[in-house]
Design a protein around this motif. Structure first.
Motif, PDB file in Angstrom:
ATOM      1  N   GLU A   1      -5.936   7.675  -5.554  1.00  0.00           N
ATOM      2  CA  GLU A   1      -5.980   6.324  -5.007  1.00  0.00           C
ATOM      3  C   GLU A   1      -4.985   5.393  -5.692  1.00  0.00           C
ATOM      4  O   GLU A   1      -4.349   4.549  -5.051  1.00  0.00           O
TER       5      GLU A   1
ATOM      6  N   GLY B   1       7.541   9.222   4.368  1.00  0.00           N
ATOM      7  CA  GLY B   1       8.263   7.962   4.538  1.00  0.00           C
ATOM      8  C   GLY B   1       9.465   7.830   3.630  1.00  0.00           C
ATOM      9  O   GLY B   1      10.306   6.956   3.835  1.00  0.00           O
TER      10      GLY B   1
ATOM     11  N   ARG C   1       6.510   1.621  -0.143  1.00  0.00           N
ATOM     12  CA  ARG C   1       6.806   1.810   1.285  1.00  0.00           C
ATOM     13  C   ARG C   1       6.923   0.467   2.017  1.00  0.00           C
ATOM     14  O   ARG C   1       7.761   0.307   2.909  1.00  0.00           O
ATOM     15  N   GLU C   2       6.093  -0.478   1.616  1.00  0.00           N
ATOM     16  CA  GLU C   2       6.154  -1.800   2.244  1.00  0.00           C
ATOM     17  C   GLU C   2       7.502  -2.471   1.960  1.00  0.00           C
ATOM     18  O   GLU C   2       8.117  -3.059   2.861  1.00  0.00           O
TER      19      GLU C   2
ATOM     20  N   ARG D   1      -1.536   6.391  -4.451  1.00  0.00           N
ATOM     21  CA  ARG D   1      -1.387   5.985  -3.048  1.00  0.00           C
ATOM     22  C   ARG D   1      -1.068   4.484  -2.963  1.00  0.00           C
ATOM     23  O   ARG D   1      -0.184   4.066  -2.207  1.00  0.00           O
ATOM     24  N   ALA D   2      -1.770   3.679  -3.743  1.00  0.00           N
ATOM     25  CA  ALA D   2      -1.547   2.233  -3.703  1.00  0.00           C
ATOM     26  C   ALA D   2      -0.143   1.874  -4.183  1.00  0.00           C
ATOM     27  O   ALA D   2       0.520   1.001  -3.601  1.00  0.00           O
TER      28      ALA D   2
ATOM     29  N   LEU E   1       1.227  12.179   0.560  1.00  0.00           N
ATOM     30  CA  LEU E   1       1.360  10.831   0.009  1.00  0.00           C
ATOM     31  C   LEU E   1       2.807  10.349   0.011  1.00  0.00           C
ATOM     32  O   LEU E   1       3.068   9.154   0.021  1.00  0.00           O
TER      33      LEU E   1
ATOM     34  N   LEU F   1       2.503   3.835  -4.077  1.00  0.00           N
ATOM     35  CA  LEU F   1       3.460   4.286  -3.063  1.00  0.00           C
ATOM     36  C   LEU F   1       3.432   3.380  -1.830  1.00  0.00           C
ATOM     37  O   LEU F   1       4.474   3.130  -1.210  1.00  0.00           O
ATOM     38  N   ASP F   2       2.263   2.863  -1.482  1.00  0.00           N
ATOM     39  CA  ASP F   2       2.171   1.947  -0.345  1.00  0.00           C
ATOM     40  C   ASP F   2       2.977   0.674  -0.613  1.00  0.00           C
ATOM     41  O   ASP F   2       3.643   0.136   0.287  1.00  0.00           O
ATOM     42  N   ALA F   3       2.924   0.202  -1.867  1.00  0.00           N
ATOM     43  CA  ALA F   3       3.705  -0.993  -2.220  1.00  0.00           C
ATOM     44  C   ALA F   3       5.194  -0.709  -2.091  1.00  0.00           C
ATOM     45  O   ALA F   3       5.961  -1.550  -1.588  1.00  0.00           O
TER      46      ALA F   3
END
Length: 383
Positions: free
Chosen positions: A146, A206, A156-157, A149-150, A203, A152-154
């Protein structure tokens, strides 16, 4: 843009008490040569730069020389901290070092701040994030999956916003983790028990390429998700691993990945057989100069096995036994109580400690020692 992906330098590490300092010097020399010969633009080091959180002064100096050598050749470096590193120590003077082309990503705040290698190539460096220290700040459950993931999401954004203006932007992400489907070695520090530290390769979707660190074997988890592995072998479980790196070419035409091998390999050997066979068989001659792990298959534990092995294989570091014949167990206390002479008591003690009976030469030496002790005791009583 040509990128060399490596990781897990573990500077300052030893192998069963043997310093790897000179071996790491050799690898650094190769790295500089490969960068020159293959036209490398940037080197990625995906975590575990050091083996310890507080490295020795000479180890820090060694790393400083490597960075200086790369900078003098016009090669930029991007480094992330791993689970062995102290993120604060490794990240010291990060802003100043960026002016010399050395980019450190050791803080959670930097996950969405890419290194802009060119107008169209970005590198997002995700340092190793301890779930207990990072989860609350990210607003997620305290697990490796988790937290990563968080982060990597930042990243990716941020990438999505940049691609809105520049659709052709290519992005590499670096992470220090255990991806599901990868093969571990004995020399890695476990991230979480029960396989709870493993994360899915999905994960990293992108991104054009994921340069991973932590596992010490060079391997491909997916076509664009890879581990470079460590430059050196750090355990006998890596004996059959060929150490190397990945060369990654990114341009408008797409992604190309090519493997390379380090010439300097720590010579390791895993030998198995009876002591007589290992000492006599000519096919084992190749291992005489290697660092050896030996498993003896003798049914009886031979006398002085390590000393005898080192007569032929002087760099034997580990010795184990497999196949010792089970003996009828008689308790040590009962044997000592039943001993009729000091010699029998000595034999029982030796068998208990060494796991085998005395051989004839040892039995004679023991008898002589007992007789001498008896004579001295009789002399003292007479006096």
């Amino acid at each position: 843009m040509r990128i060399l992906h490596t990781s897990d330098l573990h500077l300052g590490r030893s192998f069963h008490g043997r310093s790897l300092f000179e071996d790491q010097e050799a690898i650094h020399g190769e790295l500089l040569r490969v960068c020159e010969e293959r036209g490398v633009d940037v080197v990625l080091v995906a975590g575990d730069v050091y083996d310890q959180a507080s490295p020795r002064t000479e180890v820090i100096d060694q790393f400083s020389r490597l960075l200086t050598g790369l900078a003098r050749r016009g090669v930029r470096t991007v480094l992330t901290s791993g689970n062995h590193d102290s993120a604060a120590r490794l990240g010291f003077a990060a802003g100043l070092l960026e002016t010399a082309g050395v980019h450190l990503r050791t803080r959670l705040e930097d996950c969405a701040r890419p290194v802009e290698l060119s107008e169209d190539v970005l590198v997002y460096g995700i340092p190793y994030l301890d779930p207990r220290a990072s989860a609350a700040r990210l607003g997620v459950e305290p697990t490796h999956g988790e937290v990563l993931r968080a982060a990597l999401d930042a990243a990716r954004e941020d990438l999505a916003q940049r691609r809105a203006d520049r659709p052709r932007v290519r992005a590499v992400v670096m992470a220090h983790c255990f991806a599901v489907g990868a093969e571990p070695s004995d020399s890695e520090r476990i991230l979480a028990s029960g396989h709870l530290g493993a994360v899915p390769a999905s994960l990293f979707e992108g991104f054009d390429y994921a340069a991973l660190g932590h596992l010490h074997g060079r391997q491909r988890v997916a076509e664009t998700v890879r581990y470079s592995g460590s430059p050196l072998r750090f355990s006998f479980s890596e004996t059959r691993q060929t150490k190397g790196y990945w060369l990654v070419d990114l341009d408008a035409g797409g992604l190309r990945v090519e493997g390379g091998e380090w010439e300097h390999q720590l010579p390791l050997a895993q030998l198995r057989g009876s002591l007589a066979e290992l000492l006599e068989a000519p096919e084992h001659a190749w291992a005489e100069g290697a660092l050896c792990q030996v498993t003896l298959t003798d049914e009886e534990r031979p006398a002085h096995p390590m000393e005898r092995l080192r007569a032929r294989f002087p760099r034997t570091l580990e010795l184990a036994f497999s196949g010792l014949r089970a003996r009828e167990e008689v308790s040590y206390a009962r044997r000592m109580a039943a001993a009729r002479t000091p010699g029998e008591a000595c034999e029982a003690f030796y068998d208990r400690v060494r796991g085998r009976a005395l051989d004839e030469a040892e039995r004679r030496d023991t008898a002589d020692a007992v007789a001498e002790a008896v004579r001295r005791e009789a002399g003292e009583e007479a006096a």
